[in-house]
Design a protein around this motif. Structure first.
Motif: not given
Length: 95
Positions: A15-16, A21-24, A31-32, A36-37
């Motif tokens: 997850a980390v 690495s994500s642009d989101r 959420r995906e 919890n954020h």
């Protein structure tokens, strides 16, 4: 990362990595993943701290042990000095 989480260690690591690495936005990644954020944010912060810690840094338990060992060394050095003086004194008295 803590071992007392309901999420497996590998899941947290993945997850980390995904969050980094994500642009989101982190919220969307969390959420995906169904977490919890703030939980994901804490995982990322913990991983960042672990990576930025210098290789020579010591843990709290190691610091406590080092402190105790240094105290013991000081005591032994004092005892050695007292014994050295006593040996010198008795050497003079014998003559």
């Amino acid at each position: 990362m803590s071992g007392s989480s309901k999420y497996p260690e590998q899941f947290r690591k993945d997850a980390v990595e995904l969050a980094r690495s994500s642009d989101r936005p982190l919220r969307q990644v969390a959420r995906e993943l169904g977490v919890n954020h703030e939980t994901l944010r804490n995982w990322v912060r913990t991983a960042d701290r672990a990576e930025t810690a210098s290789p020579g840094s010591v843990s709290t338990s190691e610091q406590e042990e080092l402190r105790a060992l240094r105290k013991r060394v000081a005591e032994l050095e004092l005892e050695k000095e007292i014994l050295r003086k006593a040996a010198a004194y008795f050497a003079l008295v014998r003559e």
